[in-house]
Design an enzyme around this catalytic site. Structure first.
Site, PDB file in Angstrom:
ATOM      1  N   TYR A 162       0.844  -1.200   0.000  1.00  0.00           N
ATOM      2  CA  TYR A 162       0.000   0.000   0.000  1.00  0.00           C
ATOM      3  C   TYR A 162       0.878   1.249   0.000  1.00  0.00           C
ATOM      4  CZ  TYR A 162      -3.720   3.204   1.549  1.00  0.00           C
ATOM      5  OH  TYR A 162      -4.621   4.236   1.655  1.00  0.00           O
ATOM      6  N   LYS A 205       1.078   4.153  -2.919  1.00  0.00           N
ATOM      7  CA  LYS A 205       0.794   5.552  -2.612  1.00  0.00           C
ATOM      8  C   LYS A 205       2.023   6.432  -2.834  1.00  0.00           C
ATOM      9  CE  LYS A 205      -3.572   5.401  -1.462  1.00  0.00           C
ATOM     10  NZ  LYS A 205      -4.584   6.050  -2.339  1.00  0.00           N
ATOM     11  N   THR A 216     -13.294   3.412   7.580  1.00  0.00           N
ATOM     12  CA  THR A 216     -13.924   3.036   6.316  1.00  0.00           C
ATOM     13  C   THR A 216     -13.726   1.553   6.065  1.00  0.00           C
ATOM     14  OG1 THR A 216     -11.974   3.359   4.914  1.00  0.00           O
ATOM     15  CG2 THR A 216     -13.307   5.306   5.385  1.00  0.00           C
TER      16      THR A 216
END
Length: 259
Positions: free
Chosen positions: A150, A154, A185
């Site tokens: 991740y 990014k 989320t």
């Protein structure tokens, strides 16, 4: 920026920050193009917003789909004023145990998904003197253990953002990037494990956990003020500063954060 009657494309609009952005924009009077894979979720968001919403179901990893989505929005409204590349996928697994396909999938969604949207929306944003905004993460400024794929994806988004910002300087189009902190989320539950399966439970966090609405508010403020780069939490700002000044200590803090 006043969002009333502005034409805004939001990817990852079926849940989390993207959904919160879409709802806030709809409330502000924007014409919102909703992009995500889950049509039924998009239709629920669109029903809340009303006729100002356009459902554009598909996968941002597909370049042809992204081209179609942008063109559909232009066919409906004649322009694009803002494109928000928000769609994202995370991971939570040790690097050495993780299947390489997980890293490829994270790059496809987080990096290439943003790149496809930018590529197809940019000429319309130049015409409208609008905004292209990437939604990143503090992990895109400072890597964290078990988030290596991740973070790498990014970091790639940050490289794209900085390159475009320099390349398009003087063309009167706003290129921005916003880094929320840990946010409550689905991305924390859909994060891939080492085998590429969804974890189905939230991973560990550190510091304050934002709500999607709080993140969306910060993002919309950044667009309104045409900010280049915004980190939304004090903890995130401190971590980035610590990484620059005392990287060894930042390593230890990052390790404890996910222990």
């Amino acid at each position: 920026m006043e969002f009333r009657d502005r034409v805004v494309l939001v990817t990852g609009a079926s849940s989390g920050i993207g959904r919160a952005l879409a709802l806030a924009l709809g409330k502000a009077g924007a014409q919102v193009g909703l992009v995500a894979r889950r049509r039924e979720r998009l239709e629920e968001v669109a029903a809340t917003i009303g006729p100002a919403a356009l459902v554009l179901p598909g996968d941002v990893t597909d370049d042809d789909f992204c081209a179609w989505a942008v063109e559909e929005l232009v066919r409906r409204h004649g322009r694009v004023d803002v494109a928000i590349a928000n769609a994202g996928l995370s991971m939570n697994a040790p690097f050495e145990k993780t299947d390489p396909e997980v890293f490829r999938r994270l790059l496809d969604v987080n990096y290439f998904g943003a790149l496809h949207v930018a590529r197809h929306a940019l000429r319309y944003l130049e015409q409208s003197r609008g905004s292209l905004v990437f939604i990143s993460s503090v992990v895109g400024k400072r890597g964290f253990p078990t988030r290596s794929g991740y973070a790498a994806a990014k970091f790639a988004v940050h490289g794209l953002f900085e390159s475009l910002r320099a390349e398009l300087a003087g063309r009167d189009v706003h290129i921005g990037i916003v880094c929320p902190g840990f946010t409550e989320t689905e991305i924390r539950e859909t994060a891939h494990d080492a085998s590429g399966q969804q974890r189905s439970e939230a991973g560990p966090t550190t510091g304050r956990v934002m709500s999607p609405a709080q993140a969306a508010d910060g993002i919309l403020q950044a667009i309104t003020r045409r900010k280049r780069e915004v980190i939304l939490t004090p903890e995130g700002k401190l971590m980035v500063l610590l990484n620059r000044l005392m990287p060894g200590l930042a390593d230890r803090v990052a390790a404890r954060a996910v222990a």
